[in-house]
Structures are given as C-alpha cells and as structure tokens.
Motif scaffolding. Structure first.
Motif, PDB file in Angstrom:
ATOM      1  N   LYS A   1      -4.894   1.015   8.146  1.00  0.00           N
ATOM      2  CA  LYS A   1      -5.144   0.239   6.937  1.00  0.00           C
ATOM      3  C   LYS A   1      -3.829   0.104   6.174  1.00  0.00           C
ATOM      4  O   LYS A   1      -3.081   1.075   6.028  1.00  0.00           O
ATOM      5  N   GLN A   2      -3.570  -1.088   5.689  1.00  0.00           N
ATOM      6  CA  GLN A   2      -2.347  -1.343   4.910  1.00  0.00           C
ATOM      7  C   GLN A   2      -2.251  -0.346   3.763  1.00  0.00           C
ATOM      8  O   GLN A   2      -3.207  -0.153   3.018  1.00  0.00           O
ATOM      9  N   THR A   3      -1.103   0.316   3.637  1.00  0.00           N
ATOM     10  CA  THR A   3      -0.925   1.264   2.547  1.00  0.00           C
ATOM     11  C   THR A   3      -0.987   0.531   1.217  1.00  0.00           C
ATOM     12  O   THR A   3      -0.402  -0.539   1.068  1.00  0.00           O
ATOM     13  N   GLU A   4      -1.680   1.133   0.278  1.00  0.00           N
ATOM     14  CA  GLU A   4      -1.874   0.467  -1.009  1.00  0.00           C
ATOM     15  C   GLU A   4      -0.591   0.463  -1.825  1.00  0.00           C
ATOM     16  O   GLU A   4       0.259   1.343  -1.693  1.00  0.00           O
TER      17      GLU A   4
ATOM     18  N   ARG B   1      -4.790   5.235  -8.094  1.00  0.00           N
ATOM     19  CA  ARG B   1      -4.878   4.083  -7.183  1.00  0.00           C
ATOM     20  C   ARG B   1      -6.334   3.793  -6.837  1.00  0.00           C
ATOM     21  O   ARG B   1      -7.170   4.693  -6.812  1.00  0.00           O
TER      22      ARG B   1
ATOM     23  N   GLN C   1      -7.587   3.241  -4.002  1.00  0.00           N
ATOM     24  CA  GLN C   1      -8.047   3.954  -2.803  1.00  0.00           C
ATOM     25  C   GLN C   1      -8.432   5.403  -3.110  1.00  0.00           C
ATOM     26  O   GLN C   1      -9.153   6.031  -2.347  1.00  0.00           O
TER      27      GLN C   1
ATOM     28  N   ARG D   1       6.209  -2.539  -0.477  1.00  0.00           N
ATOM     29  CA  ARG D   1       5.729  -1.642  -1.536  1.00  0.00           C
ATOM     30  C   ARG D   1       6.837  -1.365  -2.540  1.00  0.00           C
ATOM     31  O   ARG D   1       7.393  -0.267  -2.572  1.00  0.00           O
TER      32      ARG D   1
END
Lengths: 107, 475
Positions: A98-101, B136, B138, B251
């Motif tokens: 999963k794409q890192t947030e 976050r 997630q 990122r």
C-alpha cells in the motif's frame, strides 16, 4: 482457510514473515510464499524452505502494509521474510504494497 | 563521552537554573566553563513566561504550571550552541521562544487531556494511563487491530471505551507492532540518560576544538521533516552553514501543508532538492550528495533509510569527515529503533505528564510537541560539536532521552515536585499579568519543492562541492 479479524497475527510456514491483520474478516486462504500461513502461536519453525525460484518469493518488508485488489484485506508486515503474500496460491491474487501515506502536517 | 579532548575555557554569563544546565551540557564535551556571572539569576518561571507557552495575559493560568524547568533547559542549550558556534545575540536569546513559537503562531494550546496539536490524547488504560497520537489517517485504520475488534473505531470517545479493557503493556506492545505512536505515561525509569550517544565512529585522529576546521562553514544535507530536524539545521544556518533540504518527491515534508509562518520560520533560506527516493536513480543521487556533505541530519527510523540502501555506517566509511546526526523517537537500539514517535507522546513517555499529575492531580500535556524543539536545540549543539571535532561520527539523539535528560538533570531534591510547584506558584503570584512574548518572524522566504535541483543534480557528482566552494560568498 483461516478465520481473520483485525488484530489477528500470523506467521509464514516457509519463511520468517509475520503479519498482523489491520483490516478484513471471515475465512480466507492467506498465503505466504504460496503456502497457507499459520497462527503466530503455532508450534515449530518453518518446516519447508521457500524455493528461490518460486514465483512467490518477492519478499515482505517490515512495516509495510499489504492489500488485496479491492482493499478489503490489509495486513501489516511485523517481521520481514522472503515469501510474497497472496490470497490462495494464486499469482493473480498477490497482495500489493500500500502506498505510504503522506507525512502529517504537524504533530 | 568527550568530543573535545582537553580543556577549553569559555567565559559565559551562565547563571541560575539555565546556567547549571548549560554547564552540564558543555562538560559532556570536556569543555570547562568558567562561571563569572554578573547577571541576576533568571527564575525558571520567568523562563517559562518568556517561552510564550504560559498564557498569563490576565494574571492567571488556564493550564497547570509544569514544575520541570524546560524553558530554562532550552535557553541553556541555545547558549551552549552559541558558545561553540560563535553566534551572538539576539539569536542567543531565542532559546525559550523556540519552544512556544508554533503554539503562538497557530493559537493552539493543550486543552484538558488533548495536546496542542489535537492529535494526541492522554487516556486511561485498565491499569494506568497512556498517550496515543493519531496524526495520520492510517493510524485510525489500525485501531480495529489494536483493540481486536471487528467494528471500526472512529472517535476518541470510542478509543477511550476500548482502551480501558486493556493493560498499558498490551496496548503498547500491539500499538508498537502496528507502528502507532503510543506511550506509557506511568513508565518509570529514574536513571539519568545521556542526551546523545555515539554508536559508531571512524577511527581517526581527533582534531580537537582548538584547531581550525578545514572549512569556515559546513555543507549540510537535511533529510528531516516536521520540527526537531529542520529547527536544528535552521540553527546551523544561523551559524553560517549551507543547508540543502532534501525531500522525497512522493512524500515531501508534511510541515509544508501546516502553518505557513511556522514552516517559513524554520525553513527560510534553505535550498530545496527533491528526489524520487523510491527509485534506484534517486537513491544514487542522494548517496552522491551525502558523500560530499560535512553533516547529514535525518529523523527517520533506521529501517526506512536501509530499505533505500542508505547505510549511515557505510557512508561514514566512504566520507570519514562526515558527521551523521540521527534523531529518533526512542533511539537506534534494536528494540526501540522501530518505534515511531512525535513531540507530544515521547515527552509523556519520558515522565513529564506524570510529574504534572503528581502536582495537580490531572493528566495534562506540557507545551506544544515540546520534545521536538528541545531535541532540535540539543541536536544543534551535538552536531556542531561533532563537526568541529573532525567528524567521522554517527551521533544519535532521541526525543525521549533528551526530555528524560532535562528532567533528571534538573530534578528537585528528594524528587519533591509538590514543594517546588508550590514555591513556583508563590513566585508567579507576585508577577502581574504579562502579554505574550513577541512572535519570532522569518526574515527570508522558503524555496518551493525541488527549486534547486538544477544546482545539485548534475550527472558529475563533484559539482556540488565545486558549486559550493565557488559560490560560498554569494550564498
């Protein structure tokens, strides 16, 4: 088949991989290295070794989350290993990283 | 741990609590401080007021007074850095203000059991008290796994309901596996930690402080984000360093999306390079930059860089003059290296909220992500000392140990915080209402992501150094 729910911890039968389920429930044939995974507290260390030329030997990375195609199952790798995660021994059903947030704006 | 062999006398006006703490920091380097203070001692409560973290505008406090003199520690770390780097006032006076600058700019302060940044809460477990930081999206998704529940957990009310069924240890063990930022507020470790460690060093002849460094100002590759790391390189920049802020294209530093004035304050004037760090090419470009740097600063978990093929130890071997400064939440040791952490709950883990609880009976945060600015200040000191002593070292600081060190080094006699709290409250009661201190303001602009790629990403890797040497005057 293993009954899964969030928090379930599993280990690979053929390599060092360990995972914790983040999302998903019900019975699934969650595999690592093409072989069904086991409960973390199952006895013994890996009995069979993963073939290097196995198509299920792309490896897992510690701390990465892996998801199935519709995102209904998500597993966090808590220990890295040589096998790949899949639903059933099926190359079409490999779990993908999963794409890192993005980083939070502040903490 | 001595970075500087021999004695080096420094005349400084070091007085009061901050003076004693500054002394302690400098003696870690074998530096002898001659205290010849003519200045009146500044009371730790005055230092707290100077930080802007205590809102005393109407002569009363909305939040409890923290009986640990962290603002005095911040002033001390800043003064020490100024001593080593030759920086003069007014920068030297900013130590306390740095702790409160974000809170003043955003207007956010801790409210009850909620942190200033709002993402961290103090909550009871079955047998204690924990801090959980859900910064976050997630992190919220991982809560079902943390509590082994099939229903989704989407509010703090629900978090509290679930958490009280688990022991703190259960929550910490599972939470850390899940990569959650979580802390035990009651963990007790009363030993005095070192505020920095040197887990790896190249065997070279120590140059010592008295020798002139080969360059007047170091070239710095800053891989860090958010607050502690960028603050540290900002301070180096004030002392003349040239900073290249390197971010992942996918990122970038999340603080770019946060309070703009705050981002500008600690990132002003830095050059910006963006690299596709998820590609082989991007990783090679990063290695090329690091091979030419005098100091690398990063604040990522070691595994994140290793998974990119970036190994601090190997890069130190290939560039022995390098100083590698690693900032982590709990340190690089085998068990703790994978635990993530932010500035609020690492301070809780260090025992800060427990001390406040002891004096006022309520679970409260202190300041705004206070471990971040404290660590940034200490890191500036340690990294500069590493560079001036010839480099070749991996220097490690953790948010957790910096706060623990501040607490342990300034602890009251018999650990009687209640008595100190009462004395500080009496002192405060004599002080009339006071406006908040003036806001620190950026003097320069910030570069948009990747603005300076063309200067540093030339295929010939030696270009950075050439550019740097020939343009030093212009930078």
């Amino acid at each position: 088949m293993i009954v899964l729910k969030p928090g379930t911890r599993l280990k690979s039968a053929v390599c060092e991989t360990q995972i914790m389920l983040v999302k998903g429930r019900g019975e699934h044939d969650l595999c690592c290295g093409g072989i069904a995974m086991q409960a973390l507290n199952a006895m013994g260390s890996p009995t069979t070794q993963l073939d290097f030329d196995s198509p299920f030997a792309a490896g897992t990375l510690m701390g990465k989350r892996y998801v199935n195609s519709d995102g209904s199952i998500e597993a966090l790798c808590t220990k890295a290993g040589l096998g790949s995660l899949s639903l059933g021994p099926n190359l079409d059903n490999l779990l993908q990283i999963k794409q890192t947030e993005a980083l939070p704006a502040s903490d | 741990m001595k970075l500087y062999p021999g004695n080096f006398l420094i005349d400084q006006f070091l007085s009061g609590v901050s003076g004693a703490y500054a002394n302690q920091l400098l003696t870690n380097f074998g530096v002898v401080v001659r205290r010849e203070s003519n200045l009146p001692d500044s009371h730790p409560v005055d230092d707290w007021l100077a930080s802007g973290l205590l809102d005393y505008r109407d002569g009363s406090l909305a939040e409890p007074l923290c009986p640990v003199p962290l603002a005095s520690c911040a002033i001390a770390a800043m003064k020490c850095f100024c001593v080593l780097s030759g920086l003069q006032a007014p920068i030297a006076e900013q130590g306390a203000k740095i702790l409160g600058c974000r809170s003043i700019l955003t207007g956010f302060t801790p409210k009850g059991t909620q942190s200033a940044g709002k993402s961290c809460h103090l909550i009871p477990s079955r047998d204690g008290q924990i801090a959980l930081n859900l910064a976050r999206h997630q992190d919220w998704e991982a809560l079902a796994a943390l509590f082994s529940t099939e229903s989704s957990v989407s509010s703090w009310v629900s978090v509290r309901r679930h958490a009280k069924h688990f022991s703190s240890k259960q929550l910490l063990d599972t939470g850390r596996l899940l990569g959650l930022t979580i802390a035990d507020a009651l963990a007790s470790d009363s030993s005095t930690p070192n505020w920095f460690h040197i887990p790896f060093a190249i065997q070279t002849k120590e140059q010592g402080f008295n020798q002139k460094p080969s360059k007047q100002s170091p070239l710095i590759i800053d891989l860090s984000s958010l607050w502690a790391g960028p603050l540290c390189s900002y301070l180096w920049q004030q002392a003349g360093a040239h900073i290249i802020k390197v971010e992942s294209t996918a990122r970038p530093d999340g603080a770019r999306q946060g309070n703009a004035e705050f981002y500008q304050l600690i990132n002003q004037g830095k050059h910006s390079v963006s690299l596709a760090l998820d590609t082989h090419q991007g990783q090679q470009q990063l290695k090329n930059l690091i091979r030419q740097a005098d100091i690398v600063i990063e604040a990522s978990r070691p595994r994140a860089l290793r998974q990119m093929g970036i190994h601090a130890e190997a890069l130190l071997e290939s560039n022995p003059g390098l100083t590698w400064l690693s900032i982590s939440a709990y340190g690089r040791c085998k068990t703790a290296q994978n635990w993530p952490g932010y500035g609020d709950e690492t301070a809780v883990a260090a025992g800060l909220s427990h001390i406040i609880y002891q004096v006022c009976g309520a679970w409260r945060f202190c300041g705004d992500a206070i471990a971040d600015p404290l660590t940034g200040l200490h890191a500036a000191l340690a990294g500069w000392a590493g560079w001036r002593s010839g480099g070749g070292k991996l220097i490690e600081l953790s948010l957790y140990n910096v706060v623990r060190h501040c607490i342990a080094a300034t602890a009251p006699q018999d650990n009687d915080y209640r008595r100190r709290y009462r004395a500080w409250r009496r002192y405060l009661a004599q002080i009339p209402a006071r406006p908040r201190p003036k806001i620190l303001k950026a003097q320069r602009g910030t570069a948009e992501l990747g603005k300076h790629n063309h200067l540093y990403l030339h295929p010939k890797s030696t270009l950075v150094k050439n550019f740097y040497d020939s343009n030093l005057a212009a930078i």
